[in-house]
Design an enzyme around this catalytic site. Sequence first.
Site, PDB file in Angstrom:
ATOM      1  N   ASP A  14       0.865  -1.178   0.000  1.00  0.00           N
ATOM      2  CA  ASP A  14       0.000   0.000   0.000  1.00  0.00           C
ATOM      3  C   ASP A  14       0.900   1.225   0.000  1.00  0.00           C
ATOM      4  O   ASP A  14       1.760   1.365   0.894  1.00  0.00           O
ATOM      5  CB  ASP A  14      -0.865  -0.039   1.269  1.00  0.00           C
ATOM      6  N   ILE A  15       0.719   2.099  -0.961  1.00  0.00           N
ATOM      7  CA  ILE A  15       1.672   3.208  -1.116  1.00  0.00           C
ATOM      8  C   ILE A  15       1.685   4.137   0.094  1.00  0.00           C
ATOM      9  O   ILE A  15       2.695   4.786   0.357  1.00  0.00           O
ATOM     10  CB  ILE A  15       1.419   3.970  -2.435  1.00  0.00           C
ATOM     11  N   ASP A  38      -5.507   7.977  -5.012  1.00  0.00           N
ATOM     12  CA  ASP A  38      -5.761   9.383  -4.697  1.00  0.00           C
ATOM     13  C   ASP A  38      -6.541   9.509  -3.382  1.00  0.00           C
ATOM     14  O   ASP A  38      -6.163  10.282  -2.485  1.00  0.00           O
ATOM     15  CB  ASP A  38      -6.583   9.956  -5.860  1.00  0.00           C
ATOM     16  N   SER A 127      -2.646   5.175 -13.778  1.00  0.00           N
ATOM     17  CA  SER A 127      -3.655   4.984 -14.850  1.00  0.00           C
ATOM     18  C   SER A 127      -4.241   3.583 -14.953  1.00  0.00           C
ATOM     19  O   SER A 127      -5.142   3.369 -15.767  1.00  0.00           O
ATOM     20  CB  SER A 127      -3.109   5.377 -16.250  1.00  0.00           C
TER      21      SER A 127
HETATM   22  P1  ADP Z   1      -5.963   5.873 -12.014  1.00  0.00           P
HETATM   23  O1  ADP Z   1      -7.162   6.774 -11.880  1.00  0.00           O
HETATM   24  O2  ADP Z   1      -4.713   6.625 -12.423  1.00  0.00           O
HETATM   25  O3  ADP Z   1      -6.234   4.662 -12.826  1.00  0.00           O
HETATM   26  P2  ADP Z   1      -6.252   4.392  -9.486  1.00  0.00           P
HETATM   27  O4  ADP Z   1      -5.935   4.917  -8.131  1.00  0.00           O
HETATM   28  O5  ADP Z   1      -7.679   4.078  -9.811  1.00  0.00           O
HETATM   29  O6  ADP Z   1      -5.611   5.446 -10.499  1.00  0.00           O
HETATM   30  O7  ADP Z   1      -5.410   3.070  -9.750  1.00  0.00           O
HETATM   31  C1  ADP Z   1      -4.043   3.048 -10.061  1.00  0.00           C
HETATM   32  C2  ADP Z   1      -3.436   1.762  -9.513  1.00  0.00           C
HETATM   33  O8  ADP Z   1      -3.201   1.909  -8.117  1.00  0.00           O
HETATM   34  C3  ADP Z   1      -4.313   0.523  -9.661  1.00  0.00           C
HETATM   35  O9  ADP Z   1      -3.471  -0.553 -10.097  1.00  0.00           O
HETATM   36  C4  ADP Z   1      -4.822   0.280  -8.248  1.00  0.00           C
HETATM   37  O10 ADP Z   1      -5.034  -1.115  -8.003  1.00  0.00           O
HETATM   38  C5  ADP Z   1      -3.666   0.766  -7.418  1.00  0.00           C
HETATM   39  N1  ADP Z   1      -3.962   1.182  -6.040  1.00  0.00           N
HETATM   40  C6  ADP Z   1      -5.144   1.537  -5.471  1.00  0.00           C
HETATM   41  N2  ADP Z   1      -4.976   1.882  -4.182  1.00  0.00           N
HETATM   42  C7  ADP Z   1      -3.642   1.746  -3.916  1.00  0.00           C
HETATM   43  C8  ADP Z   1      -2.813   1.936  -2.758  1.00  0.00           C
HETATM   44  N3  ADP Z   1      -3.329   2.342  -1.615  1.00  0.00           N
HETATM   45  N4  ADP Z   1      -1.478   1.693  -2.883  1.00  0.00           N
HETATM   46  C9  ADP Z   1      -0.939   1.286  -4.045  1.00  0.00           C
HETATM   47  N5  ADP Z   1      -1.654   1.087  -5.163  1.00  0.00           N
HETATM   48  C10 ADP Z   1      -2.991   1.318  -5.103  1.00  0.00           C
END
Ligand code: ADP
Length: 181
Positions: A14-15, A38, A127
């Site tokens: 998780d980022i 986001d 994305s």
């Molecule tokens: P975008 O609108 O740019 O597609 P998203 O946030 O919907 O962005 O998704 C981008 C990637 O981040 C996806 O592969 C999603 O599974 C992943 N993701 C979602 N939440 C987290 C998190 N907390 N940490 C890391 N990656 C995440």
Amino acid sequence: MIEFSDGITLLQGDIIRETSDAIVNAANSSLLGGMGVDGAIHRAGGPKVLAECKAVRESRYPDGLPTGEAVATSAGNLSSKWIIHTVGPIWRGGASGEEALLKSCYTSALDTASQLGAKSISFPAISTGVYGYPKERAAIAAFSAVKEWLSAHSVELSVRFVLYSASDMDTWSAVYKALYG
Ligand code: ADP
């Protein structure tokens, strides 16, 4: 976790738990929060991050942050020093400049990180969630942008890709190994 000799690391996680100097937010152009990464970053970063994003909108980007560009704020309650917000392209089939825009997200974020003096940066898979970019293609674009940038800049910057699911980790590591051995 896989660490490659070029300074690139892939890990599942998780980022918001990253402790890199900079973490990258897959934002939307409003900079006011959204779904996925986001939402998680704004929830964890807290009101200071949102207030700085609003200030950036008012002073520099009244119409929103354009796709492919990046802007930094502090990281609020997160452990990092900075959040670098970038807006990925929405996938529309691939003929609308998506690849160049996605690569630009990575290089703009790296430019911003190096201007700030960051020594480490963590990226999500920009994305590939709500914006629908195919995952393998996104990994190819991400790796090539980052590797080109690193070889053109003599800075010490470790780059971590934080993949949310085990299957994303598998996809990204398979792409890396297929391209760069
Ligand atoms: P975008 O609108 O740019 O597609 P998203 O946030 O919907 O962005 O998704 C981008 C990637 O981040 C996806 O592969 C999603 O599974 C992943 N993701 C979602 N939440 C987290 C998190 N907390 N940490 C890391 N990656 C995440």
